[in-house]
Design a protein around this motif. Structure first.
Motif, PDB file in Angstrom:
ATOM      1  N   ASP A  22       2.760  -6.044   4.833  1.00  0.00           N
ATOM      2  CA  ASP A  22       3.644  -6.057   3.655  1.00  0.00           C
ATOM      3  C   ASP A  22       3.402  -4.891   2.699  1.00  0.00           C
ATOM      4  O   ASP A  22       4.351  -4.324   2.149  1.00  0.00           O
ATOM      5  N   ASP A  23       2.141  -4.540   2.452  1.00  0.00           N
ATOM      6  CA  ASP A  23       1.836  -3.478   1.490  1.00  0.00           C
ATOM      7  C   ASP A  23       2.203  -2.096   2.024  1.00  0.00           C
ATOM      8  O   ASP A  23       2.235  -1.121   1.262  1.00  0.00           O
ATOM      9  N   LEU A  28       6.226   2.383   6.040  1.00  0.00           N
ATOM     10  CA  LEU A  28       6.402   2.383   7.494  1.00  0.00           C
ATOM     11  C   LEU A  28       7.875   2.497   7.871  1.00  0.00           C
ATOM     12  O   LEU A  28       8.226   3.176   8.836  1.00  0.00           O
ATOM     13  N   SER A  29       8.728   1.841   7.083  1.00  0.00           N
ATOM     14  CA  SER A  29      10.159   1.870   7.406  1.00  0.00           C
ATOM     15  C   SER A  29      10.760   3.256   7.176  1.00  0.00           C
ATOM     16  O   SER A  29      11.831   3.562   7.707  1.00  0.00           O
ATOM     17  N   THR A 214      -8.011  -3.441   7.225  1.00  0.00           N
ATOM     18  CA  THR A 214      -7.545  -2.160   6.666  1.00  0.00           C
ATOM     19  C   THR A 214      -6.114  -2.213   6.123  1.00  0.00           C
ATOM     20  O   THR A 214      -5.857  -1.661   5.041  1.00  0.00           O
ATOM     21  N   PRO A 215      -5.145  -2.863   6.804  1.00  0.00           N
ATOM     22  CA  PRO A 215      -3.790  -2.889   6.246  1.00  0.00           C
ATOM     23  C   PRO A 215      -3.691  -3.607   4.900  1.00  0.00           C
ATOM     24  O   PRO A 215      -2.765  -3.342   4.125  1.00  0.00           O
ATOM     25  N   LEU A 216      -4.636  -4.499   4.624  1.00  0.00           N
ATOM     26  CA  LEU A 216      -4.652  -5.205   3.342  1.00  0.00           C
ATOM     27  C   LEU A 216      -5.601  -4.560   2.339  1.00  0.00           C
ATOM     28  O   LEU A 216      -5.344  -4.581   1.134  1.00  0.00           O
ATOM     29  N   GLU A 217      -6.706  -3.984   2.838  1.00  0.00           N
ATOM     30  CA  GLU A 217      -7.724  -3.435   1.945  1.00  0.00           C
ATOM     31  C   GLU A 217      -7.422  -2.007   1.504  1.00  0.00           C
ATOM     32  O   GLU A 217      -7.672  -1.630   0.359  1.00  0.00           O
ATOM     33  N   GLN A 218      -6.911  -1.184   2.437  1.00  0.00           N
ATOM     34  CA  GLN A 218      -6.625   0.226   2.138  1.00  0.00           C
ATOM     35  C   GLN A 218      -5.240   0.605   2.677  1.00  0.00           C
ATOM     36  O   GLN A 218      -5.096   1.537   3.470  1.00  0.00           O
TER      37      GLN A 218
END
Length: 234
Positions: A22-23, A28-29, A214-218
């Motif tokens: 989500d973040d 990405l899109s 990593t996708p949530l933390e950084q």
């Protein structure tokens, strides 16, 4: 090929779902059309890989996180011609030990008898940087994904044995990005280095001050890493 024309296929980790991204989703899109693989319906890595392909575009950039990285490697074995480029995030090619398989089997048996209340506090804490083990908002996001998946997915995913994949890595011919995190308590930088050594066209990036998630933390840093890599692909 311009990066924005890519089809991006994203695979989550154990007991996670597409909200893992989500973040990073807006960024990405900008790089391509997003597709999210479902790893919750099958109890083997091979079956997960087959299902993902059935719902995927003909060719795609494959991005696998943690358990999703094992599924991504299996897709490379099953249908390498469909993968334009491969990103392996916080994952490994190491097989599970007999002890790990036995421990999972014990968890499966216990889960079958008990109401599912999500992941344990210890499991959640081990999945992030030690300095964020008390970051309740972060832990709540991970737990929410686990609870949405529920007991049956928990049992299926624990049943999916990870076999050793190092011997097959040399067959990967497409550009490959490997991302590891310095403070990952579940997957080591050494495991990432061993993968990078065996894949001909691999680049390795290590994220500092970051645990497994990593996708949530950084997310900002990870998005930049993925963006720079994708844009560099001709």
């Amino acid at each position: 090929m311009h990066a924005a024309s890519h089809e991006l296929l994203l695979l989550p980790g154990f007991m996670l779902d597409q909200t893992l991204w989500d973040d990073m989703r807006d960024g990405l899109s900008q790089l391509g059309r997003l597709h999210f693989g479902d790893l919750g319906q099958d109890d083997s890595i091979a079956a997960m890989a087959t299902r993902v392909q059935q719902h995927a575009p003909p060719r795609f950039v494959l991005i696998g996180f943690s358990m999703g990285g094992y599924v991504a490697q299996e897709i490379m074995r099953q249908a390498p011609q469909r993968v334009i480029a491969l990103a392996l995030l916080n994952t490994s090619a190491r097989g599970q030990s007999a002890e790990e398989i036995a421990r999972n089997q014990a968890q499966i048996e216990l889960a079958g008898r008990m109401p599912f209340k999500g992941l344990t506090r210890r499991t959640l804490a081990s999945s992030v940087h030690p300095g964020r083990a008390d970051d309740q908002a972060l832990l709540d996001r991970i737990q929410a994904m686990a609870l949405r998946n529920g007991k049956q997915v928990f049992i299926r995913q624990l049943s999916a044995v990870r076999s050793d994949g190092y011997a097959a890595l040399h067959k990967i011919q497409c550009p490959t990005l490997i991302v590891a995190s310095r403070n990952d308590q579940l997957r080591s930088v050494e495991e990432a280095e061993q993968m990078a050594e065996r894949i001909a066209d691999a680049s390795l990036v290590v994220v500092e001050n970051c645990g497994h998630m990593t996708p949530l933390e950084q997310p900002v840093q990870l998005l930049q890493i993925l963006s720079d890599w994708l844009i560099s692909q001709k």
